[in-house]
Design an enzyme around this catalytic site. Sequence first.
Site, PDB file in Angstrom:
ATOM      1  N   LEU A 162       0.826  -1.207   0.000  1.00 48.88           N
ATOM      2  CA  LEU A 162       0.000   0.000   0.000  1.00 48.88           C
ATOM      3  C   LEU A 162       0.860   1.256   0.000  1.00 48.88           C
ATOM      4  O   LEU A 162       1.872   1.324   0.694  1.00 48.88           O
ATOM      5  CB  LEU A 162      -0.918   0.022   1.234  1.00 48.88           C
ATOM      6  CG  LEU A 162      -1.794  -1.211   1.477  1.00 48.88           C
ATOM      7  CD1 LEU A 162      -2.647  -0.995   2.718  1.00 48.88           C
ATOM      8  CD2 LEU A 162      -2.657  -1.515   0.269  1.00 48.88           C
ATOM      9  N   GLU A 164       0.948   5.205   0.965  1.00 46.72           N
ATOM     10  CA  GLU A 164       0.254   6.217   1.755  1.00 46.72           C
ATOM     11  C   GLU A 164      -0.330   7.265   0.817  1.00 46.72           C
ATOM     12  O   GLU A 164       0.324   7.727  -0.107  1.00 46.72           O
ATOM     13  CB  GLU A 164       1.205   6.860   2.764  1.00 46.72           C
ATOM     14  CG  GLU A 164       1.616   5.911   3.869  1.00 46.72           C
ATOM     15  CD  GLU A 164       2.323   6.623   5.013  1.00 46.72           C
ATOM     16  OE1 GLU A 164       1.929   7.769   5.316  1.00 46.72           O
ATOM     17  OE2 GLU A 164       3.246   6.027   5.583  1.00 46.72           O
ATOM     18  N   GLY A 269      21.504 -12.355 -12.359  1.00 46.64           N
ATOM     19  CA  GLY A 269      22.348 -13.144 -13.250  1.00 46.64           C
ATOM     20  C   GLY A 269      23.748 -13.200 -12.687  1.00 46.64           C
ATOM     21  O   GLY A 269      23.945 -13.184 -11.470  1.00 46.64           O
ATOM     22  N   GLY A 273      27.565  -6.695 -18.760  1.00 47.87           N
ATOM     23  CA  GLY A 273      28.739  -6.424 -19.582  1.00 47.87           C
ATOM     24  C   GLY A 273      28.354  -5.602 -20.783  1.00 47.87           C
ATOM     25  O   GLY A 273      27.437  -4.786 -20.726  1.00 47.87           O
ATOM     26  N   CYS A 276      28.517  -0.427 -23.333  1.00 51.23           N
ATOM     27  CA  CYS A 276      27.979   0.809 -22.758  1.00 51.23           C
ATOM     28  C   CYS A 276      27.874   0.795 -21.236  1.00 51.23           C
ATOM     29  O   CYS A 276      28.312   1.738 -20.573  1.00 51.23           O
ATOM     30  CB  CYS A 276      26.613   1.114 -23.359  1.00 51.23           C
ATOM     31  SG  CYS A 276      26.685   1.522 -25.114  1.00 51.23           S
TER      32      CYS A 276
END
Length: 434
Positions: A162, A164, A269, A273, A276
């Site tokens: 939930l 708020e 994983g 790699g 980028c």
Amino acid sequence: MNERDFINITVVGLGFVGLTAALGFAEKGYSVKAYDSDIYKTIELSKGELPFHEPGLSTMLNKHLNENLVLCDSLEESLSDAKMIFICVGTPYLEGTGLDLSMLLNVVKDVCRFSSKDPYPSIIVKSTIPPGTMRTKIKPVIEDCGLRVGQDIGLAYNPEFLREGNAWDDFMHPDRIIIGELDGITSDLLVKLYESFSVPYAQVSAETAEMLKFSSNALLATMISFANEQALIAEHIGQVNIPELFHLLHMDKRWSGSPAGMVNYVYPGCGFGGYCLPKDTLALKNTASQYGVDAKILNAVMEVNLDISEHTVRKVIGRLKHRDEQIGILGLAFKPGSDDVRYSPAVGIIEALLDEGCTNLSAYDPMAMRNFEEHYSLPLKMANSLDEIVAGSDICVIVTAWPEFQTLTDHANDIRIIDARYMLTNKEPALYSV
């Protein structure tokens, strides 16, 4: 008679989660009794007044008070004829010790003393608790009271998600219902209870449900802190329009799931790699340092990427009978669908295995073997097919999640497999529609 008339609900603890749940079940037509140890809160609620601000709850309180919702003066009174007992008491954080479970455990003891033993009552915990609490702390408390879970009394964990300010809508229209199962009767009863919500539900282990609650909030906290760290770096650099930066960041089509949704990045994983992600993360970390900013999150991102690779190697070593066994590396590209091997997790894993004295290494990748040989001079034999490497290996390590590796489930009994991409078991839990 309506089937719901047979499911009498008690909610213990009328804070943000408990009051919302009590009113939500009342709105669905269930008979709900509610109790809170704070007498002043009970008095305020009995007048139709909320002890905290939450849109929509005041209207629902005045609609159901003394109708489907009855406020009780004692726990014992609230538990008379209760079929399902939802515990929603606070578990505050104590510095140095973690969550304080004392109130929760005391309520469980009291529920065991006062609840009706016929018919089979079920305790359902909604309070936030550390993974393992249901099985290692709450279940023993119940058993110390002379009750057997699954025979005399039921037990389950049913977390709430939930927000708020939006609690009512979140409860009435949840994304999914999570049932942390410790006995089948209670789990099935919860499925029946939530039928009218018409959303998917998952029956999972109590530990999975407990961890999900923590992981969900930790992910949100991490994203907020990441955004704040990026803004901090941008302010030090200067001339960066921070609102513009984030509005443009949000335009990335991966947020909406095409072609690769952000959910694909929030899955474990053996490391990331490619060209980028490592390069740009390291470069931004270095840039931040030049402007006097210690980019703690970016530092941690790179550290964890190394740690998970080392963890994979330790798992392999732990499964070996001796260092001379033949190890098959499945996947050399940094991700499936690519022949890019730059900064591939496979490199660090292979190098670490060689350092550990594992010299009988072979590899197979549907697309990247030639690139790998051109980029790295490692003593590695290349296999021509998945069948070939499986037949010639004592143990196989899935490093890249190529779809064809899913067929390894057929060899699960023939060969030791380290699934470093968590791809051989279903990525998605068994979700059922109600």
